[in-house]
Design a protein around this motif. Structure first.
Motif, PDB file in Angstrom:
ATOM      1  N   LYS A   1     -24.678  -4.032   4.015  1.00  0.00           N
ATOM      2  CA  LYS A   1     -23.905  -3.883   2.777  1.00  0.00           C
ATOM      3  C   LYS A   1     -22.406  -3.957   3.056  1.00  0.00           C
ATOM      4  O   LYS A   1     -21.650  -4.601   2.334  1.00  0.00           O
ATOM      5  N   LEU A   2     -21.984  -3.305   4.138  1.00  0.00           N
ATOM      6  CA  LEU A   2     -20.570  -3.323   4.491  1.00  0.00           C
ATOM      7  C   LEU A   2     -20.114  -4.722   4.899  1.00  0.00           C
ATOM      8  O   LEU A   2     -19.035  -5.179   4.508  1.00  0.00           O
ATOM      9  N   LEU A   3     -20.927  -5.396   5.691  1.00  0.00           N
ATOM     10  CA  LEU A   3     -20.565  -6.739   6.131  1.00  0.00           C
ATOM     11  C   LEU A   3     -20.495  -7.697   4.948  1.00  0.00           C
ATOM     12  O   LEU A   3     -19.621  -8.575   4.895  1.00  0.00           O
ATOM     13  N   GLU A   4     -21.395  -7.518   3.993  1.00  0.00           N
ATOM     14  CA  GLU A   4     -21.340  -8.354   2.786  1.00  0.00           C
ATOM     15  C   GLU A   4     -20.065  -8.058   1.997  1.00  0.00           C
ATOM     16  O   GLU A   4     -19.377  -8.983   1.531  1.00  0.00           O
ATOM     17  N   GLN A   5     -19.745  -6.789   1.851  1.00  0.00           N
ATOM     18  CA  GLN A   5     -18.549  -6.375   1.124  1.00  0.00           C
ATOM     19  C   GLN A   5     -17.290  -6.959   1.748  1.00  0.00           C
ATOM     20  O   GLN A   5     -16.345  -7.344   1.044  1.00  0.00           O
ATOM     21  N   LEU A   6     -17.282  -7.044   3.083  1.00  0.00           N
ATOM     22  CA  LEU A   6     -16.105  -7.519   3.802  1.00  0.00           C
ATOM     23  C   LEU A   6     -16.207  -8.993   4.185  1.00  0.00           C
ATOM     24  O   LEU A   6     -15.427  -9.484   5.007  1.00  0.00           O
ATOM     25  N   GLU A   7     -17.176  -9.688   3.585  1.00  0.00           N
ATOM     26  CA  GLU A   7     -17.366 -11.135   3.784  1.00  0.00           C
ATOM     27  C   GLU A   7     -17.581 -11.470   5.262  1.00  0.00           C
ATOM     28  O   GLU A   7     -16.994 -12.393   5.821  1.00  0.00           O
ATOM     29  N   LEU A   8     -18.462 -10.703   5.882  1.00  0.00           N
ATOM     30  CA  LEU A   8     -18.764 -10.897   7.302  1.00  0.00           C
ATOM     31  C   LEU A   8     -20.249 -11.144   7.562  1.00  0.00           C
ATOM     32  O   LEU A   8     -20.671 -11.176   8.715  1.00  0.00           O
ATOM     33  N   SER A   9     -21.030 -11.311   6.524  1.00  0.00           N
ATOM     34  CA  SER A   9     -22.478 -11.431   6.694  1.00  0.00           C
ATOM     35  C   SER A   9     -22.865 -12.543   7.654  1.00  0.00           C
ATOM     36  O   SER A   9     -23.786 -12.389   8.469  1.00  0.00           O
ATOM     37  N   SER A  10     -22.154 -13.638   7.583  1.00  0.00           N
ATOM     38  CA  SER A  10     -22.505 -14.787   8.428  1.00  0.00           C
ATOM     39  C   SER A  10     -22.093 -14.584   9.886  1.00  0.00           C
ATOM     40  O   SER A  10     -22.427 -15.408  10.750  1.00  0.00           O
ATOM     41  N   HIS A  11     -21.374 -13.501  10.173  1.00  0.00           N
ATOM     42  CA  HIS A  11     -20.907 -13.252  11.539  1.00  0.00           C
ATOM     43  C   HIS A  11     -21.653 -12.106  12.214  1.00  0.00           C
ATOM     44  O   HIS A  11     -21.267 -11.672  13.308  1.00  0.00           O
ATOM     45  N   ALA A  12     -22.713 -11.617  11.598  1.00  0.00           N
ATOM     46  CA  ALA A  12     -23.400 -10.413  12.095  1.00  0.00           C
ATOM     47  C   ALA A  12     -23.874 -10.542  13.528  1.00  0.00           C
ATOM     48  O   ALA A  12     -23.873  -9.558  14.284  1.00  0.00           O
ATOM     49  N   ASP A  13     -24.283 -11.723  13.939  1.00  0.00           N
ATOM     50  CA  ASP A  13     -24.838 -11.910  15.280  1.00  0.00           C
ATOM     51  C   ASP A  13     -23.826 -12.462  16.277  1.00  0.00           C
ATOM     52  O   ASP A  13     -24.186 -12.795  17.421  1.00  0.00           O
ATOM     53  N   GLN A  14     -22.576 -12.552  15.871  1.00  0.00           N
ATOM     54  CA  GLN A  14     -21.547 -13.051  16.776  1.00  0.00           C
ATOM     55  C   GLN A  14     -20.934 -11.910  17.577  1.00  0.00           C
ATOM     56  O   GLN A  14     -21.033 -10.734  17.207  1.00  0.00           O
TER      57      GLN A  14
ATOM     58  N   LEU B   1      -1.930 -14.086   6.876  1.00  0.00           N
ATOM     59  CA  LEU B   1      -3.077 -13.234   6.564  1.00  0.00           C
ATOM     60  C   LEU B   1      -2.669 -11.886   5.969  1.00  0.00           C
ATOM     61  O   LEU B   1      -3.527 -11.082   5.614  1.00  0.00           O
ATOM     62  N   ARG B   2      -1.373 -11.654   5.854  1.00  0.00           N
ATOM     63  CA  ARG B   2      -0.900 -10.353   5.373  1.00  0.00           C
ATOM     64  C   ARG B   2      -1.410 -10.059   3.969  1.00  0.00           C
ATOM     65  O   ARG B   2      -1.839  -8.941   3.677  1.00  0.00           O
ATOM     66  N   ASP B   3      -1.371 -11.056   3.099  1.00  0.00           N
ATOM     67  CA  ASP B   3      -1.840 -10.844   1.731  1.00  0.00           C
ATOM     68  C   ASP B   3      -3.338 -10.557   1.699  1.00  0.00           C
ATOM     69  O   ASP B   3      -3.805  -9.770   0.879  1.00  0.00           O
ATOM     70  N   ALA B   4      -4.098 -11.191   2.597  1.00  0.00           N
ATOM     71  CA  ALA B   4      -5.538 -10.948   2.645  1.00  0.00           C
ATOM     72  C   ALA B   4      -5.823  -9.505   3.058  1.00  0.00           C
ATOM     73  O   ALA B   4      -6.746  -8.866   2.532  1.00  0.00           O
ATOM     74  N   VAL B   5      -5.027  -8.987   3.990  1.00  0.00           N
ATOM     75  CA  VAL B   5      -5.192  -7.596   4.413  1.00  0.00           C
ATOM     76  C   VAL B   5      -4.846  -6.657   3.260  1.00  0.00           C
ATOM     77  O   VAL B   5      -5.540  -5.657   3.015  1.00  0.00           O
ATOM     78  N   ALA B   6      -3.783  -6.970   2.544  1.00  0.00           N
ATOM     79  CA  ALA B   6      -3.395  -6.156   1.392  1.00  0.00           C
ATOM     80  C   ALA B   6      -4.517  -6.136   0.356  1.00  0.00           C
ATOM     81  O   ALA B   6      -4.858  -5.072  -0.193  1.00  0.00           O
ATOM     82  N   ASP B   7      -5.085  -7.295   0.091  1.00  0.00           N
ATOM     83  CA  ASP B   7      -6.178  -7.371  -0.895  1.00  0.00           C
ATOM     84  C   ASP B   7      -7.379  -6.552  -0.427  1.00  0.00           C
ATOM     85  O   ASP B   7      -8.054  -5.912  -1.243  1.00  0.00           O
ATOM     86  N   LEU B   8      -7.648  -6.579   0.876  1.00  0.00           N
ATOM     87  CA  LEU B   8      -8.775  -5.833   1.418  1.00  0.00           C
ATOM     88  C   LEU B   8      -8.566  -4.326   1.228  1.00  0.00           C
ATOM     89  O   LEU B   8      -9.470  -3.609   0.763  1.00  0.00           O
ATOM     90  N   ILE B   9      -7.388  -3.846   1.563  1.00  0.00           N
ATOM     91  CA  ILE B   9      -7.093  -2.417   1.424  1.00  0.00           C
ATOM     92  C   ILE B   9      -7.126  -1.995  -0.038  1.00  0.00           C
ATOM     93  O   ILE B   9      -7.686  -0.939  -0.390  1.00  0.00           O
ATOM     94  N   LEU B  10      -6.567  -2.814  -0.914  1.00  0.00           N
ATOM     95  CA  LEU B  10      -6.592  -2.507  -2.342  1.00  0.00           C
ATOM     96  C   LEU B  10      -8.016  -2.556  -2.879  1.00  0.00           C
ATOM     97  O   LEU B  10      -8.389  -1.779  -3.772  1.00  0.00           O
ATOM     98  N   GLY B  11      -8.845  -3.464  -2.332  1.00  0.00           N
ATOM     99  CA  GLY B  11     -10.243  -3.532  -2.748  1.00  0.00           C
ATOM    100  C   GLY B  11     -11.018  -2.292  -2.352  1.00  0.00           C
ATOM    101  O   GLY B  11     -11.852  -1.783  -3.116  1.00  0.00           O
ATOM    102  N   LEU B  12     -10.734  -1.765  -1.153  1.00  0.00           N
ATOM    103  CA  LEU B  12     -11.420  -0.554  -0.701  1.00  0.00           C
ATOM    104  C   LEU B  12     -11.032   0.656  -1.551  1.00  0.00           C
ATOM    105  O   LEU B  12     -11.808   1.607  -1.680  1.00  0.00           O
ATOM    106  N   LYS B  13      -9.853   0.613  -2.137  1.00  0.00           N
ATOM    107  CA  LYS B  13      -9.422   1.706  -3.022  1.00  0.00           C
ATOM    108  C   LYS B  13     -10.418   1.882  -4.167  1.00  0.00           C
ATOM    109  O   LYS B  13     -10.666   3.002  -4.629  1.00  0.00           O
ATOM    110  N   LYS B  14     -11.024   0.787  -4.597  1.00  0.00           N
ATOM    111  CA  LYS B  14     -11.977   0.851  -5.711  1.00  0.00           C
ATOM    112  C   LYS B  14     -13.249   1.614  -5.338  1.00  0.00           C
ATOM    113  O   LYS B  14     -13.995   2.041  -6.216  1.00  0.00           O
ATOM    114  N   THR B  15     -13.495   1.778  -4.039  1.00  0.00           N
ATOM    115  CA  THR B  15     -14.686   2.516  -3.608  1.00  0.00           C
ATOM    116  C   THR B  15     -14.454   4.023  -3.618  1.00  0.00           C
ATOM    117  O   THR B  15     -15.380   4.796  -3.389  1.00  0.00           O
TER     118      THR B  15
END
Length: 212
Positions: free
Chosen positions: A117-130, A169-183
């Motif tokens: 669930k966390l990997l999906e939320q963080l768009e990492l599902s395809s990297h689980a086995d890497q 990538l700074r804006d992507a990190v900002a979006d990620l942190i702001l997205g986690l705020k919703k949790t």
């Protein structure tokens, strides 16, 4: 709510934090900014219990709280380190599930389900086995965040989350942190970047070197 009252911390006779007090509201994003040597990381490490303070009080939800004494199983504060600290010999999935199974005593299935669930939320599902060496800096950072979130902390701390990343990538990190705020999680961010801090923050704390 997390409160710090009159926190003082010294290293080798040099005072880094001097009677510092602050409040971090629930579900807020606090950014700590200031020049190098001002005590940003020391403050973050003290909040996370990685460094013991010399004096002062921590209060969490109106109850005294010593982060340096808190056990791993209390899952109160998580940390995303500047260099990520991923285990190089473990896959992404193994990095995320290791602590929940060993510390929280979750079953392998439960830890795996939560990690998915966390990997999906963080768009990492395809990297689980890497493995970490196969990931970009931004992907490693998201794995580090997933690993911290897997311990279900109330507060998540970041030490310079944009320092090891390309500026694009700074804006992507900002979006990620702001997205986690919703949790509903409370977040504390140490950053040298005032513009980044202003973009993400509900609260802003500027620390300055103590005059000798």
């Amino acid at each position: 709510m997390l409160k710090l009252e009159n926190i003082t911390k010294s290293f080798n006779g040099t005072t880094i934090l001097n009677n510092l007090s602050l409040e971090v509201k629930d579900n807020a994003i606090l950014s700590i900014v200031g020049p190098s040597g001002a005590g940003k990381t020391t403050l973050l490490r003290s909040i996370a219990g990685l460094d013991r303070v010399d004096s002062g009080k921590f209060i969490l939800d109106d109850k005294p709280f010593d982060p340096a004494e808190a056990s791993d199983t209390e899952r109160i504060i998580g940390v995303v380190f500047q260099d990520f600290n991923l285990f190089p010999h473990l896959t992404v999935m193994e990095n995320v599930t290791l602590a929940p199974t060993m510390v929280l005593k979750q079953s392998k299935q439960q830890a795996t389900d939560n990690a998915k669930k966390l990997l999906e939320q963080l768009e990492l599902s395809s990297h689980a086995d890497q493995y970490p060496f196969e990931l970009s800096g931004g992907q490693k950072q998201r794995v580090a965040i997933a690993r911290a979130l897997a311990m279900q902390p109330k507060i998540l701390c970041y030490d310079e989350p944009t320092s090891a990343l390309d500026p694009s990538l700074r804006d992507a990190v900002a979006d990620l942190i702001l997205g986690l705020k919703k949790t509903g999680i409370t977040q504390i961010v140490v950053t040298h970047d005032p513009d980044f801090a202003k973009k993400i923050s509900d609260q802003l704390l500027e620390v300055k070197p103590i005059n000798k």
